[in-house]
Design a protein around this motif. Structure first.
Motif, mmCIF file in Angstrom:
data_model
loop_
_atom_site.group_PDB
_atom_site.id
_atom_site.type_symbol
_atom_site.label_atom_id
_atom_site.label_comp_id
_atom_site.label_asym_id
_atom_site.label_seq_id
_atom_site.Cartn_x
_atom_site.Cartn_y
_atom_site.Cartn_z
ATOM 1 N N GLY A 45 3.650 -18.029 8.222
ATOM 2 C CA GLY A 45 3.607 -17.239 9.594
ATOM 3 C C GLY A 45 2.628 -15.570 9.553
ATOM 4 O O GLY A 45 2.781 -15.405 10.561
ATOM 5 N N LYS A 46 2.818 -15.694 8.717
ATOM 6 C CA LYS A 46 2.649 -13.428 8.462
ATOM 7 C C LYS A 46 1.513 -12.929 8.358
ATOM 8 O O LYS A 46 0.594 -14.282 8.510
ATOM 9 C CB LYS A 46 3.196 -13.242 7.167
ATOM 10 N N LYS A 47 0.952 -12.048 9.688
ATOM 11 C CA LYS A 47 -0.059 -11.389 9.266
ATOM 12 C C LYS A 47 -0.471 -10.573 8.237
ATOM 13 O O LYS A 47 0.310 -9.661 7.803
ATOM 14 C CB LYS A 47 -0.531 -10.777 11.030
ATOM 15 N N THR A 48 -1.779 -10.795 7.924
ATOM 16 C CA THR A 48 -2.063 -9.940 6.670
ATOM 17 C C THR A 48 -3.181 -9.386 6.862
ATOM 18 O O THR A 48 -4.925 -9.693 7.575
ATOM 19 C CB THR A 48 -2.774 -10.963 5.118
ATOM 20 N N ALA A 49 -3.485 -7.845 6.299
ATOM 21 C CA ALA A 49 -4.779 -6.778 6.257
ATOM 22 C C ALA A 49 -5.483 -7.137 5.075
ATOM 23 O O ALA A 49 -4.083 -6.682 4.332
ATOM 24 C CB ALA A 49 -4.346 -5.936 7.244
ATOM 25 N N ILE A 50 -6.611 -6.311 5.175
ATOM 26 C CA ILE A 50 -7.046 -5.454 3.904
ATOM 27 C C ILE A 50 -7.173 -3.901 3.465
ATOM 28 O O ILE A 50 -8.256 -5.036 4.849
ATOM 29 C CB ILE A 50 -7.665 -5.953 2.421
ATOM 30 N N GLU B 121 -3.066 -1.415 15.510
ATOM 31 C CA GLU B 121 -4.201 -2.365 16.698
ATOM 32 C C GLU B 121 -3.573 -3.821 16.452
ATOM 33 O O GLU B 121 -3.467 -4.434 17.026
ATOM 34 C CB GLU B 121 -5.630 -2.440 16.432
ATOM 35 N N GLU B 122 -3.214 -3.534 15.085
ATOM 36 C CA GLU B 122 -2.839 -5.005 14.326
ATOM 37 C C GLU B 122 -1.420 -5.730 14.484
ATOM 38 O O GLU B 122 -1.106 -6.740 14.048
ATOM 39 C CB GLU B 122 -4.598 -5.746 13.067
ATOM 40 N N LYS B 123 -0.255 -4.393 14.050
ATOM 41 C CA LYS B 123 0.164 -4.391 13.965
ATOM 42 C C LYS B 123 0.905 -5.617 12.424
ATOM 43 O O LYS B 123 1.272 -6.622 12.899
ATOM 44 C CB LYS B 123 1.220 -4.932 14.354
ATOM 45 N N PRO B 124 -0.252 -5.969 11.544
ATOM 46 C CA PRO B 124 -0.067 -6.478 10.265
ATOM 47 C C PRO B 124 1.418 -7.054 9.678
ATOM 48 O O PRO B 124 1.695 -5.568 9.647
ATOM 49 C CB PRO B 124 -1.070 -6.148 9.209
#
Length: 337
Positions: free
Chosen positions: A35-40, A104-107
């Motif tokens: 359930g974690k939000k991820t980003a690159i 903006e996203e708080k990943p």
């Protein structure tokens, strides 16, 4: 192998491995399952080919959210001045894009790729003035990021890991291995990755191929599939090459005509190519400690522990830490501890 995929059936190689060729779950997929939000955020245009599965927010030079400013452009990649200036500008763009994504996203999990030290090191050499300036800029940008994260209270529950994926050695001499293979062997195929060359025999005699390249100028060592050396390097699988060639210091496997683009290269088992910095700070990271025998493959296990994720099957383990004069112990706490 390295940055290269070789199709043994079609006998062709391609430079960039795509996500569908990766059997193991990536950290993006593991984090997503929890359930974690991820980003690159990446200065490399092709980075997403590796991580398109499981990555929620993607910000690269070629595609990024509208709230991120326009990425720098390179008009002439063969012009050294433009090439150098472009990669410095790209470094600053990556850090600004990262701060925008964090805001903006708080990943929960973010991979950041800063390519300038690698790209500039290849073109100008690892000991060059240009590399020194690139590293100074990266250091300055990390300082700005630290201040931003501290002021925004992001650092209170975030761990930051700074590392490289390889070292680099100066090079100035070419080994034209593709020409040598085509002129001397009928079936064997070679894939080149800097100071390494990988050979699949495809029916050619192993002893003959080995003897031929042992006699070539610039070839330092040859590792055969099934040998203790191959097992120690963990390149002894069914799909691994039959022979792995390392170059002598100063040499790389490349056509002579392309040598001007490369004054720095990596890929061998030499310390200059293998040793990397690993610097961690933030939540769950104790101060004034050193990691004992840490390896790059330990990153996945450590990331999962710090985030409180349940996962196994990694090649690496959580590194043990040691204070000056003390024995190594497990000091990494994990999220919430």
């Amino acid at each position: 192998i390295g940055n290269v995929y070789y199709d043994q059936n079609e006998r062709i190689s391609q430079k960039n491995i795509s996500a569908d060729l990766i059997d193991q779950k990536t950290l993006f997929e593991i984090a997503g399952e929890h359930g974690k939000k991820t980003a690159i955020v990446s200065g490399k245009k092709n980075m997403l080919t590796l991580f398109e599965k499981g990555c929620d927010i993607q910000a690269t030079m070629s595609a990024h959210p509208d709230y991120i400013g326009e990425a720098p452009q390179l008009d002439d990649s063969e012009n050294n001045d433009q090439y150098y200036d472009y990669h410095l500008k790209t470094t600053s763009w990556v850090f600004e894009a990262l701060k925008s994504v964090l805001t903006e996203e708080k990943p929960d999990f973010t991979l950041v790729n800063i390519q300038s030290a690698d790209s500039i090191g290849h073109r100008f050499g690892p000991d060059s003035f240009e590399v020194a300036q690139a590293v100074k800029l990266i250091d300055q940008e990390i300082g700005k990021l630290f201040s931003y994260m501290k002021k925004s209270d992001i650092l209170s529950d975030t761990a930051v890991m700074i590392l490289a994926d390889h070292g680099m050695s100066p090079v100035s001499k070419a080994i034209p291995i593709n020409v040598l293979m085509n002129n001397n062997f009928d079936q064997a195929a070679v894939v080149v990755d800097g100071r390494n060359a990988y050979i699949w025999l495809n029916g050619d005699d192993a002893a003959a191929v080995t003897a031929f390249f042992e006699a070539q100028e610039g070839v330092a060592r040859i590792t055969s599939k099934g040998s203790p050396e191959a097992q120690a390097l963990r390149v002894d699988c069914e799909r691994c090459p039959d022979l792995i060639l390392d170059s002598e210091p100063g040499y790389l496997f490349i056509p002579e005509a392309l040598l001007w683009k490369y004054q720095g290269m990596h890929g061998t088992t030499e310390d200059s190519d293998m040793n990397i910095p690993m610097i961690f700070f933030g939540s769950g990271i104790p101060q004034n400690q050193e990691m004992a025998d840490a390896k790059i493959v330990d990153l996945a296990a450590l990331t999962c522990k710090l985030m409180g994720l349940t996962a196994d099957g990694f090649d690496g383990t959580v590194p043990r830490l040691t204070a000056p004069g003390a024995e190594a112990v497990d000091f990494f706490t994990g999220q919430g501890d």
